[in-house]
Design a protein around this motif. Structure first.
Motif, PDB file in Angstrom:
ATOM      1  N   ALA A  44      -0.199   1.057   9.236  1.00 59.87           N
ATOM      2  CA  ALA A  44      -0.200  -0.339   8.797  1.00 59.87           C
ATOM      3  C   ALA A  44      -0.866  -1.231   9.832  1.00 59.87           C
ATOM      4  O   ALA A  44      -1.649  -2.117   9.492  1.00 59.87           O
ATOM      5  CB  ALA A  44       1.226  -0.815   8.528  1.00 59.87           C
ATOM      6  N   ILE A  94       8.073   1.805   2.970  1.00 61.27           N
ATOM      7  CA  ILE A  94       7.737   0.451   2.537  1.00 61.27           C
ATOM      8  C   ILE A  94       8.770  -0.459   3.192  1.00 61.27           C
ATOM      9  O   ILE A  94       9.933  -0.499   2.769  1.00 61.27           O
ATOM     10  CB  ILE A  94       7.776   0.319   1.002  1.00 61.27           C
ATOM     11  CG1 ILE A  94       6.827   1.328   0.338  1.00 61.27           C
ATOM     12  CG2 ILE A  94       7.459  -1.116   0.591  1.00 61.27           C
ATOM     13  CD1 ILE A  94       5.370   1.132   0.675  1.00 61.27           C
ATOM     14  N   TRP A 149      -1.091  -3.841   4.312  1.00 53.95           N
ATOM     15  CA  TRP A 149      -0.489  -3.064   3.219  1.00 53.95           C
ATOM     16  C   TRP A 149      -1.466  -1.951   2.878  1.00 53.95           C
ATOM     17  O   TRP A 149      -2.633  -2.209   2.561  1.00 53.95           O
ATOM     18  CB  TRP A 149      -0.242  -3.946   2.007  1.00 53.95           C
ATOM     19  CG  TRP A 149       0.457  -3.229   0.899  1.00 53.95           C
ATOM     20  CD1 TRP A 149      -0.096  -2.369  -0.006  1.00 53.95           C
ATOM     21  CD2 TRP A 149       1.849  -3.276   0.598  1.00 53.95           C
ATOM     22  NE1 TRP A 149       0.861  -1.884  -0.858  1.00 53.95           N
ATOM     23  CE2 TRP A 149       2.075  -2.424  -0.513  1.00 53.95           C
ATOM     24  CE3 TRP A 149       2.929  -3.963   1.142  1.00 53.95           C
ATOM     25  CZ2 TRP A 149       3.317  -2.242  -1.079  1.00 53.95           C
ATOM     26  CZ3 TRP A 149       4.186  -3.784   0.580  1.00 53.95           C
ATOM     27  CH2 TRP A 149       4.374  -2.934  -0.518  1.00 53.95           C
ATOM     28  N   ALA A 159       2.575  -8.484   2.436  1.00 55.37           N
ATOM     29  CA  ALA A 159       2.956  -8.587   1.023  1.00 55.37           C
ATOM     30  C   ALA A 159       3.116 -10.047   0.610  1.00 55.37           C
ATOM     31  O   ALA A 159       2.708 -10.442  -0.499  1.00 55.37           O
ATOM     32  CB  ALA A 159       4.251  -7.817   0.775  1.00 55.37           C
ATOM     33  N   TYR A 217      -7.071   0.915   2.813  1.00 54.78           N
ATOM     34  CA  TYR A 217      -5.859   1.377   2.128  1.00 54.78           C
ATOM     35  C   TYR A 217      -6.154   2.712   1.458  1.00 54.78           C
ATOM     36  O   TYR A 217      -7.297   3.141   1.328  1.00 54.78           O
ATOM     37  CB  TYR A 217      -5.381   0.347   1.100  1.00 54.78           C
ATOM     38  CG  TYR A 217      -6.289   0.147  -0.096  1.00 54.78           C
ATOM     39  CD1 TYR A 217      -6.098   0.876  -1.275  1.00 54.78           C
ATOM     40  CD2 TYR A 217      -7.329  -0.786  -0.064  1.00 54.78           C
ATOM     41  CE1 TYR A 217      -6.921   0.690  -2.373  1.00 54.78           C
ATOM     42  CE2 TYR A 217      -8.154  -0.984  -1.155  1.00 54.78           C
ATOM     43  CZ  TYR A 217      -7.949  -0.243  -2.306  1.00 54.78           C
ATOM     44  OH  TYR A 217      -8.765  -0.425  -3.390  1.00 54.78           O
ATOM     45  N   SER A 260      -4.374  -5.756   2.385  1.00 56.93           N
ATOM     46  CA  SER A 260      -4.849  -4.632   3.184  1.00 56.93           C
ATOM     47  C   SER A 260      -5.843  -5.047   4.266  1.00 56.93           C
ATOM     48  O   SER A 260      -6.265  -4.199   5.063  1.00 56.93           O
ATOM     49  CB  SER A 260      -5.493  -3.568   2.281  1.00 56.93           C
ATOM     50  OG  SER A 260      -6.701  -4.042   1.720  1.00 56.93           O
ATOM     51  N   SER A 274       3.385  -0.132   5.313  1.00 56.32           N
ATOM     52  CA  SER A 274       3.305  -1.582   5.137  1.00 56.32           C
ATOM     53  C   SER A 274       3.942  -2.278   6.317  1.00 56.32           C
ATOM     54  O   SER A 274       4.908  -1.796   6.908  1.00 56.32           O
ATOM     55  CB  SER A 274       4.000  -2.004   3.836  1.00 56.32           C
ATOM     56  OG  SER A 274       5.404  -1.792   3.912  1.00 56.32           O
ATOM     57  N   THR A 276       7.077  -7.969   6.439  1.00 56.14           N
ATOM     58  CA  THR A 276       6.540  -8.052   5.074  1.00 56.14           C
ATOM     59  C   THR A 276       5.495  -9.152   4.905  1.00 56.14           C
ATOM     60  O   THR A 276       5.195  -9.544   3.780  1.00 56.14           O
ATOM     61  CB  THR A 276       7.695  -8.301   4.080  1.00 56.14           C
ATOM     62  OG1 THR A 276       8.527  -9.364   4.567  1.00 56.14           O
ATOM     63  CG2 THR A 276       8.550  -7.064   3.894  1.00 56.14           C
TER      64      THR A 276
END
Length: 536
Positions: free
Chosen positions: A138, A232, A172, A241, A208, A187, A167, A238
């Motif tokens: 990641a 994940i 990601w 995301a 990715y 990504s 991630s 995060t």
């Protein structure tokens, strides 16, 4: 000179000549192992290692009443026999057989010709069922080809779990068809920080794995008896995301994929829609990864945004929770229930002990030994990932020219001294909950495949022995076997760290690492210890 050390190794009289006339016979259940071994040995012998019958001049793979990963290898002047409890054991026996060959036999494109192998008898089986490596793709993306190469290097060392950190705040890395912006936006980052506290480099970074890539990676690993466990991370780590889907966060303003390191402040909100979003993500993840274990992180989740979020505070009141730690525990429980209903087991970092542990969770304990002890004694399975012993992003010496000058010094000898079962659990029945261990290759400051080679090897060889071989440690014996093993790594093109330090082309002076502040480091350790003791 085998790495990791076999349980029993005997030398015998005579030698076996491996040449273009050598045949290979296998029990039908071991056909895939036979195909792999044929592919490895045929270039070495200069022939095709054709199928044959058990007998003189033949390598024979058979099944016997042994544990699934156990094997017996006998090399005699008239033939080679590998008897195993199952395909995994046969594969490990074949890996040991390869290590009896000259190191040049590991080099792709090596000239074929007769090889003489010493007559030996080996009886072997692993100590732990979970022998893993965490690879962080990641922070810095690793191409599919480089990832397949790393899987091969794991297989040489008889490791059997690849924990893929897919991630984080900085990227990601897996295609999710229902949510295309996770890779379209999440990504890629605009730039990356140089070192832990340095300037930004001004270079975009990203990439990715498509779902077809993932299927290929998983199948390639499975043929080498390596399970791929996806991670994940949630509810923290995060930001990538949230950059792709801002409604997942707690702020009204858009954010970008992070290019800096450390613990990010942006975390998921606790709305039903967000939980549903990630269950939908996991629906696709479960289709791609047959692993019974799925990691959802749960680590390093700052609670500041939840403390100021009306939605999060309302959720705490509605559920009658004590605080934000219990809110995170409730959040993790949603995914524990989700995975259990689908026949999978949740894996989370030891922070999931804080605020109450999800019933079926497996704890990946990274903050020293306290998390492992607390989880095992409460009846939960444990994977020992102690940062103080097996984090390979940590520097290997105090030298100024180390290419990744990060963290505390973790030498080859330090890794070899690692014991997966914490001292507090030895002699305790709860020790049976220690499934094994994983070494960690975190890539904030490891920005290329060559750097991974340097940071992982030969420390990964030392780690492999701690999880495969018995609890006794023989450092001089290991170093003697490692001296024979390093030419194999040379033949495989591994740019490992030499005992004398980095070679001229491996140095990168002037890159700032973590500030060496002993008081700050100790304060961090004290905080971890306090949190984990309270959790017990």
């Amino acid at each position: 000179m085998i790495v990791p050390k076999p349980a029993r190794f005997e030398t015998r009289l005579g030698r076996f000549v491996l040449d273009r006339e050598t045949a290979l016979a296998a029990d039908p259940a071991l056909g895939e192992v036979a195909a792999w071994l044929r592919g490895e040995l045929s270039p070495v012998t200069g022939g095709q290692l054709l199928p044959g019958r058990p007998g003189p001049g033949t390598i024979t793979l058979g099944l016997d009443d042994l544990a699934p990963e156990a094997y017996r290898l006998t090399v005699a002047p008239d033939g080679i026999e590998i008897d195993a409890g199952g395909p995994a054991g046969a594969f490990y026996g074949a890996q040991t057989l390869r290590q009896l060959m000259p190191a040049a036999a590991f080099r792709r494109g090596a000239a074929g010709g007769p090889l003489e192998l010493p007559a030996v008898h080996v009886q072997d089986a692993p100590r732990f069922a979970w022998r893993g490596a965490i690879l962080d793709v990641a922070r810095h993306f690793m191409t599919k080809g480089d990832l397949l190469r790393f899987i091969d290097l794991m297989a040489v060392h008889k490791l059997n779990v690849l924990h893929l950190h897919l991630s984080d705040d900085q990227g990601w890395r897996i295609e999710i068809k229902r949510y295309p912006r996770l890779t379209e936006v999440g990504s890629w980052r605009k730039e990356s920080q140089v070192g832990w506290m340095g300037e930004m480099d001004g270079r975009p970074h990203g990439g990715y794995y498509t779902q077809d890539d993932v299927r290929e990676i998983v199948a390639y690993a499975a043929r080498r008896h390596i399970r791929v466990v996806p991670e994940i991370d949630l509810p923290g780590h995060t930001q990538a995301a949230i950059a792709a889907y801002p409604e997942l966060g707690n702020l009204d303003t858009p954010i970008e994929v992070s290019g800096t390191w450390g613990i990010g402040s942006n975390v998921l909100n606790v709305e039903d829609a967000t939980i549903a979003f990630f269950k939908n993500v996991l629906d696709e993840v479960l289709e791609l990864f047959p692993s019974p274990y799925i990691c959802v992180g749960g680590d390093e989740c700052p609670k500041d945004q939840w403390r100021t979020s009306p939605s999060a505070q309302r959720r705490i009141r509605e559920l009658g929770l004590r605080d934000e730690d219990e809110l995170q525990s409730w959040f993790i429980h949603q995914f524990d229930d989700y995975l259990a209903a689908r026949g999978r087991r949740l894996v989370g970092w030891d922070e999931i002990l804080e605020g109450g542990l999800a019933p079926g969770a497996v704890v990946a304990s990274w903050r020293a030994d306290l998390g492992a002890v607390a989880a095992a004694r409460s009846g939960h399975d444990v994977i020992n990932c102690a940062n103080t012993s097996v984090y390979f992003d940590y520097r290997q010496s105090e030298r100024d020219d180390e290419p990744v000058p990060f963290g505390t010094v973790l030498t080859l000898d330090d890794v070899y001294a690692f014991e997966p079962v914490p001292a507090e659990l030895r002699g305790d029945p709860a020790a049976a909950h220690v499934l094994g261990a994983q070494c960690g290759i975190w890539t904030e400051l490891i920005d290329s495949n060559r750097r991974i080679d340097y940071m992982a090897f030969p420390r990964l060889a030392a780690f492999a022995e701690t999880v495969w071989s018995g609890p006794e440690r023989d450092l001089p014996g290991f170093r003697a076997r490692l001296a024979a093993h390093l030419p194999r790594l040379d033949a495989l093109g591994v740019e490992y760290r030499h005992e004398s330090g980095p070679l001229p082309w491996q140095t990168r002076p002037g890159v700032p690492g973590r500030p060496e502040d002993p008081d700050a480091w100790q304060a961090t350790i004290d905080a971890w210890t306090s949190n984990l003791r309270n959790a017990r």
